[in-house]
Design a protein around this motif. Structure first.
Motif, mmCIF file in Angstrom:
data_model
loop_
_atom_site.group_PDB
_atom_site.id
_atom_site.type_symbol
_atom_site.label_atom_id
_atom_site.label_comp_id
_atom_site.label_asym_id
_atom_site.label_seq_id
_atom_site.Cartn_x
_atom_site.Cartn_y
_atom_site.Cartn_z
ATOM 1 N N ILE A 1 2.346 9.848 5.186
ATOM 2 C CA ILE A 1 1.436 8.835 4.662
ATOM 3 C C ILE A 1 0.943 7.937 5.787
ATOM 4 O O ILE A 1 1.710 7.242 6.436
ATOM 5 C CB ILE A 1 2.130 7.970 3.584
ATOM 6 N N LYS A 2 -0.330 7.992 6.032
ATOM 7 C CA LYS A 2 -1.078 7.107 6.938
ATOM 8 C C LYS A 2 -0.760 7.323 8.417
ATOM 9 O O LYS A 2 -1.624 7.693 9.192
ATOM 10 C CB LYS A 2 -0.871 5.642 6.566
ATOM 11 N N GLU A 3 0.478 7.091 8.839
ATOM 12 C CA GLU A 3 0.807 7.108 10.265
ATOM 13 C C GLU A 3 0.725 8.523 10.843
ATOM 14 O O GLU A 3 1.254 9.469 10.266
ATOM 15 C CB GLU A 3 2.206 6.545 10.473
ATOM 16 N N MET A 4 0.065 8.652 11.977
ATOM 17 C CA MET A 4 -0.025 9.953 12.649
ATOM 18 C C MET A 4 1.294 10.219 13.389
ATOM 19 O O MET A 4 1.733 9.406 14.192
ATOM 20 C CB MET A 4 -1.193 9.957 13.636
ATOM 21 N N PRO A 5 1.940 11.363 13.139
ATOM 22 C CA PRO A 5 3.210 11.652 13.813
ATOM 23 C C PRO A 5 3.007 11.886 15.306
ATOM 24 O O PRO A 5 1.926 12.306 15.743
ATOM 25 C CB PRO A 5 3.695 12.942 13.138
ATOM 26 N N PRO A 6 4.047 11.649 16.093
ATOM 27 C CA PRO A 6 3.971 11.964 17.523
ATOM 28 C C PRO A 6 4.035 13.479 17.720
ATOM 29 O O PRO A 6 4.476 14.223 16.834
ATOM 30 C CB PRO A 6 5.211 11.280 18.095
ATOM 31 N N LEU A 7 3.622 13.917 18.874
ATOM 32 C CA LEU A 7 3.638 15.349 19.178
ATOM 33 C C LEU A 7 5.045 15.921 19.049
ATOM 34 O O LEU A 7 5.216 17.069 18.613
ATOM 35 C CB LEU A 7 3.091 15.570 20.592
ATOM 36 N N SER A 8 6.056 15.141 19.388
ATOM 37 C CA SER A 8 7.441 15.624 19.321
ATOM 38 C C SER A 8 7.830 16.067 17.911
ATOM 39 O O SER A 8 8.632 16.988 17.729
ATOM 40 C CB SER A 8 8.400 14.539 19.809
ATOM 41 N N PHE A 9 7.246 15.416 16.892
ATOM 42 C CA PHE A 9 7.538 15.815 15.517
ATOM 43 C C PHE A 9 7.074 17.241 15.257
ATOM 44 O O PHE A 9 7.788 18.047 14.644
ATOM 45 C CB PHE A 9 6.871 14.848 14.543
ATOM 46 N N PHE A 10 5.875 17.578 15.725
ATOM 47 C CA PHE A 10 5.346 18.925 15.507
ATOM 48 C C PHE A 10 6.143 19.970 16.290
ATOM 49 O O PHE A 10 6.278 21.114 15.855
ATOM 50 C CB PHE A 10 3.871 18.977 15.905
ATOM 51 N N SER B 1 0.816 -1.215 0.000
ATOM 52 C CA SER B 1 0.000 0.000 0.000
ATOM 53 C C SER B 1 0.850 1.265 0.000
ATOM 54 O O SER B 1 0.445 2.294 -0.555
ATOM 55 C CB SER B 1 -0.944 0.004 1.205
ATOM 56 N N PHE B 2 2.039 1.214 0.624
ATOM 57 C CA PHE B 2 2.890 2.405 0.634
ATOM 58 C C PHE B 2 3.362 2.736 -0.780
ATOM 59 O O PHE B 2 3.381 3.900 -1.197
ATOM 60 C CB PHE B 2 4.096 2.223 1.561
ATOM 61 N N SER B 3 3.729 1.708 -1.533
ATOM 62 C CA SER B 3 4.140 1.944 -2.920
ATOM 63 C C SER B 3 2.988 2.510 -3.737
ATOM 64 O O SER B 3 3.157 3.457 -4.510
ATOM 65 C CB SER B 3 4.646 0.646 -3.552
ATOM 66 N N TRP B 4 1.811 1.930 -3.558
ATOM 67 C CA TRP B 4 0.655 2.325 -4.364
ATOM 68 C C TRP B 4 0.271 3.777 -4.086
ATOM 69 O O TRP B 4 -0.014 4.552 -5.009
ATOM 70 C CB TRP B 4 -0.516 1.394 -4.050
ATOM 71 N N VAL B 5 0.283 4.175 -2.820
ATOM 72 C CA VAL B 5 -0.188 5.508 -2.446
ATOM 73 C C VAL B 5 0.908 6.558 -2.566
ATOM 74 O O VAL B 5 0.615 7.738 -2.731
ATOM 75 C CB VAL B 5 -0.751 5.480 -1.003
ATOM 76 N N SER B 6 2.173 6.159 -2.494
ATOM 77 C CA SER B 6 3.208 7.191 -2.463
ATOM 78 C C SER B 6 4.434 6.892 -3.316
ATOM 79 O O SER B 6 4.766 7.654 -4.215
ATOM 80 C CB SER B 6 3.622 7.467 -1.021
ATOM 81 N N LYS B 7 5.124 5.793 -3.066
ATOM 82 C CA LYS B 7 6.434 5.617 -3.710
ATOM 83 C C LYS B 7 6.330 5.556 -5.230
ATOM 84 O O LYS B 7 7.131 6.183 -5.941
ATOM 85 C CB LYS B 7 7.133 4.364 -3.176
ATOM 86 N N ASP B 8 5.357 4.798 -5.745
ATOM 87 C CA ASP B 8 5.185 4.740 -7.198
ATOM 88 C C ASP B 8 4.988 6.143 -7.764
ATOM 89 O O ASP B 8 5.497 6.469 -8.851
ATOM 90 C CB ASP B 8 3.969 3.876 -7.563
ATOM 91 N N ILE B 9 4.240 6.948 -7.029
ATOM 92 C CA ILE B 9 3.899 8.296 -7.499
ATOM 93 C C ILE B 9 5.092 9.237 -7.392
ATOM 94 O O ILE B 9 5.465 9.920 -8.360
ATOM 95 C CB ILE B 9 2.704 8.841 -6.694
#
Length: 344
Positions: free
Chosen positions: A52-61, A14-22
């Motif tokens: 893509i898909k995964e919600m980042p942790p607060l530390s990322f923001f 699914s990662f390839s289909w939604v992002s890497k291929d693109i």
């Protein structure tokens, strides 16, 4: 050349289909950097990050407040409550791109856009055989069984059902129990390469078995319930069927009916079903579908997302900071409550 970060990278198809291929097709326009962990993105980076898909942790923001962030949740949200619980985090993204219009109703943001899957697994049709096909993950088998009970005409036509056989074997009894309707109780039988539920045979999905089904099946069925997680799924399989000239029939509440028809495609429900199919149902729609949802067309949707995001007014530091502060307080309160409960 502008740099963009894309991730978290996954080995799942699914990662390839939604992002890497693109994004691989956009490497002449962008310096595309894939990341597996959010900490790989430099704190000083002030360009675009596609999440893509995964919600980042607060530390990322907190650490990456300079970057512009586009979130593509795909199948992440399982319920309306799940979205509500993430509502403050969602406000920290500069743009959110969804594969299903219905999600827009639940996301409190002015900057929500649509994106599509591109149509993958294209084949050249051969002379159809007297059979129909269904393919899907195990979660959808109870809906399939309930609709097969509702439309007994399908039981008289040979079929090819493709799924993850190992997963089905592990959850067989719960799947069958959920799919039984009224007095319709299914006997089950398991062999090394097949699972029988009543008179229905399930086989292992693979690209080759799917290709053969696309080439030879007279038509396909796809059933989704009106439960949140099902109704907010993208209409990907219906798009792929159309692009392969496989006539597809869905249940009335299927999201694809409304979505596909707005582009002028015929999307049939089981209320329309007759077999043999009419000439109208056999009318080719693949040329238009392959153009509309080609890899190049969907890549352009992502370019448009990037341009829209870069051209919009950046979130104020005060507004961004106040949301982060609220989330930190909320997290602290949860920690205190958890510690208190453990001490009692």
């Amino acid at each position: 050349m502008k740099s963009i970060y894309v991730g978290p990278e996954s080995d799942k198809p699914s990662f390839s289909w939604v992002s890497k291929d693109i994004f691989d097709t956009l490497k002449d326009e962008y310096n595309v950097i894939y990341f597996r962990a959010f900490k790989e993105i430099p704190k000083s980076f002030d360009g675009l990050v596609f999440i893509i898909k995964e919600m980042p942790p607060l530390s990322f923001f907190v650490n990456n407040w300079k970057s512009r962030k586009i979130y593509i949740p795909v199948d992440f949200f399982k319920s309306e409550k799940h979205i509500n619980d993430a509502s403050l985090l969602l406000k920290l993204f500069d743009r959110i791109a969804v594969h299903n219009d219905l999600l827009k109703r639940f996301i409190d943001s002015e900057n929500v856009s649509n994106v599509d899957h591109y149509v993958k697994y294209l084949v050249e049709r051969k002379e159809p055989q007297n059979r129909y096909m269904w393919l899907g993950v195990v979660d959808y088998i109870p809906d399939l069984l309930r609709n097969l009970s509702k439309y007994p005409v399908l039981s008289q036509i040979p079929h090819v059902f493709l799924t993850d056989l190992d997963h089905l074997k592990k959850s067989l009894h719960s799947v069958v129990a959920e799919g039984e309707v009224g007095h319709n109780v299914y006997d089950v039988d398991v062999t090394e390469d097949k699972v029988f539920i009543g008179n229905y045979c399930f086989e292992q999905w693979s690209e080759s078995s799917q290709r053969a089904a696309f080439e030879r099946s007279a038509f396909a069925v796809d059933f989704k319930s009106d439960r949140f997680y099902h109704s907010t799924k993208p209409p990907t399989k219906v798009q792929v069927y159309l692009a392969n000239d496989v006539p597809v029939f869905v249940n009335d509440e299927h999201y694809a009916v409304e979505y596909i028809r707005q582009f002028g495609f015929d999307c049939y429900t089981m209320s329309d079903f007759v077999f043999p199919l009419t000439n109208e149902m056999l009318t080719s729609q693949s040329t238009k579908a392959r153009q509309m949802w080609s890899l190049e067309s969907i890549a352009q949707q992502y370019v448009n997302l990037a341009n829209q995001t870069l051209s919009q007014t950046r979130k104020s530091y005060f507004g961004y900071g106040s949301i982060v502060f609220s989330l930190m307080v909320k997290k602290l309160v949860k920690l205190i409550q958890s510690s208190w409960n453990k001490s009692q």
